[in-house]
Write a protein that holds these residues in place. Structure first.
Motif, mmCIF file in Angstrom:
data_model
loop_
_atom_site.group_PDB
_atom_site.id
_atom_site.type_symbol
_atom_site.label_atom_id
_atom_site.label_comp_id
_atom_site.label_asym_id
_atom_site.label_seq_id
_atom_site.Cartn_x
_atom_site.Cartn_y
_atom_site.Cartn_z
ATOM 1 N N UNK A 209 12.540 13.372 -6.352
ATOM 2 C CA UNK A 209 12.741 11.981 -5.995
ATOM 3 C C UNK A 209 12.141 11.589 -4.660
ATOM 4 N N UNK A 210 11.779 12.564 -3.805
ATOM 5 C CA UNK A 210 11.160 12.243 -2.524
ATOM 6 C C UNK A 210 9.807 11.570 -2.739
ATOM 7 N N UNK A 211 9.503 10.599 -1.889
ATOM 8 C CA UNK A 211 8.210 9.927 -1.901
ATOM 9 C C UNK A 211 7.452 10.328 -0.643
ATOM 10 N N UNK A 212 6.151 10.576 -0.798
ATOM 11 C CA UNK A 212 5.350 10.997 0.352
ATOM 12 C C UNK A 212 4.115 10.109 0.489
ATOM 13 N N UNK A 213 3.630 10.031 1.716
ATOM 14 C CA UNK A 213 2.396 9.316 2.028
ATOM 15 C C UNK A 213 1.657 10.145 3.073
ATOM 16 N N UNK A 214 0.493 10.656 2.701
ATOM 17 C CA UNK A 214 -0.327 11.465 3.595
ATOM 18 C C UNK A 214 -1.560 10.669 3.989
ATOM 19 N N UNK A 215 -1.933 10.768 5.266
ATOM 20 C CA UNK A 215 -3.054 9.972 5.765
ATOM 21 C C UNK A 215 -3.937 10.811 6.678
ATOM 22 N N UNK A 216 -5.235 10.629 6.557
ATOM 23 C CA UNK A 216 -6.214 11.175 7.493
ATOM 24 C C UNK A 216 -6.919 9.992 8.140
ATOM 25 N N UNK A 217 -6.419 9.542 9.293
ATOM 26 C CA UNK A 217 -6.968 8.380 9.966
ATOM 27 C C UNK A 217 -7.141 7.228 9.001
ATOM 28 N N UNK A 218 -8.315 6.574 9.079
ATOM 29 C CA UNK A 218 -8.651 5.524 8.116
ATOM 30 C C UNK A 218 -9.608 6.050 7.052
ATOM 31 N N UNK A 219 -9.618 7.390 6.882
ATOM 32 C CA UNK A 219 -10.568 8.029 5.975
ATOM 33 C C UNK A 219 -9.993 8.216 4.582
ATOM 34 N N UNK A 220 -8.732 8.627 4.491
ATOM 35 C CA UNK A 220 -8.155 8.952 3.179
ATOM 36 C C UNK A 220 -6.641 8.796 3.233
ATOM 37 N N UNK A 221 -6.083 8.398 2.079
ATOM 38 C CA UNK A 221 -4.636 8.243 1.933
ATOM 39 C C UNK A 221 -4.221 8.824 0.591
ATOM 40 N N UNK A 222 -3.073 9.480 0.568
ATOM 41 C CA UNK A 222 -2.532 10.079 -0.648
ATOM 42 C C UNK A 222 -1.056 9.701 -0.739
ATOM 43 N N UNK A 223 -0.662 9.123 -1.860
ATOM 44 C CA UNK A 223 0.742 8.742 -2.059
ATOM 45 C C UNK A 223 1.245 9.308 -3.371
ATOM 46 N N UNK A 224 2.530 9.647 -3.401
ATOM 47 C CA UNK A 224 3.113 10.164 -4.634
ATOM 48 C C UNK A 224 4.586 10.433 -4.467
ATOM 49 N N UNK A 225 5.150 11.067 -5.489
ATOM 50 C CA UNK A 225 6.576 11.399 -5.463
ATOM 51 C C UNK A 225 6.811 12.662 -6.272
ATOM 52 N N UNK A 226 7.934 13.304 -6.018
ATOM 53 C CA UNK A 226 8.308 14.529 -6.706
ATOM 54 C C UNK A 226 9.197 14.196 -7.899
ATOM 55 N N UNK A 227 8.843 14.754 -9.046
ATOM 56 C CA UNK A 227 9.639 14.543 -10.256
ATOM 57 C C UNK A 227 10.841 15.489 -10.283
#
Length: 227
Positions: A209-227
């Motif tokens: 159920x946790x939601x995450x957001x990973x970022x590398x400056x303004x270069x890349x973003x990754x969002x998701x959640x754990x099932x």
């Protein structure tokens, strides 16, 4: 060529602004590459020989819904800058290393920490702790022709809206050109290789159920959640 059964579709990654995809060859990872993380894990942060391990190419995970793995009660997040190579070779000089880089992204090196701790205690390999299915969520790649080769950028992970990990990539113990050089002394690097470049301090548990957001400056973003 006649196969006994149909080969699996090759693993590939999406590219920002490009309908073509990046075909993946191997996934290399470096451990203990930020001093603060080495210290939080009880290690000595002085520079020594780099520690490398691999994940299977199909551990890369592009779906925002990440399945919680079995055989663990202690899944940890490790946010990392990810680098994709368009050129390879052996004994690549540090000065030539960045010419091999196609682009950059951000990813998570998910880790079964309980299994890793058992492996460390027994002097056993880390495969079951690091190389399981969907253990490497990864973003879309941004070509270096768009973002350049960042020497400084903020690498950050938020979980449920709160910052867990944050660092400047300039704090890496082994800089990217050195990582590529050292890897090429051990393996012949190839176009399609992907490198996870290490995680900073702040690693910790992810729960269903946790939601995450990973970022590398303004270069890349990754969002998701754990099932």
């Amino acid at each position: 060529m006649d196969f006994l059964f149909a080969p699996l579709v090759p693993v590939s990654l999406p590219i920002q602004g490009n309908s073509q995809r990046f075909p993946v060859h191997r996934v290399y990872c470096i451990g203990r590459n930020y001093g603060d993380h080495v210290r939080e894990m009880g290690g000595d942060a002085k520079r020594s020989s780099p520690v490398f391990f691999m994940k299977p190419a199909d551990a890369l995970w592009l779906d925002g819904a990440v399945p919680y793995p079995g055989a663990t009660g202690d899944l940890h997040h490790e946010v990392e800058m990810v680098v994709a190579l368009a050129r390879g070779g052996r004994e690549i000089a540090v000065a030539d290393a960045l010419a091999c880089v196609y682009g950059y992204g951000v990813g998570l090196d998910l880790t079964r920490r309980d299994l890793q701790n058992l492996a460390k205690a027994d002097g056993a390999p880390w495969d079951s702790a690091k190389g399981f299915d969907a253990s490497a969520p990864i973003s879309t790649l941004t070509p270096a022709s768009v973002c350049g080769h960042p020497q400084h950028a903020t690498l950050e992970l938020q979980v449920n809206g709160s910052t867990r990990q944050q660092v400047d990539i300039g704090d890496m113990i082994w800089a990217l050109p050195e990582i590529i050089h050292e890897l090429s002394r051990l393996w012949t690097l190839a176009p399609g290789d992907v490198i996870f470049t290490g995680t900073p301090a702040g690693v910790g548990p992810l729960r269903r159920g946790d939601r995450y957001r990973a970022m590398l400056g303004n270069i890349a973003t990754l969002e998701g959640h754990l099932l």
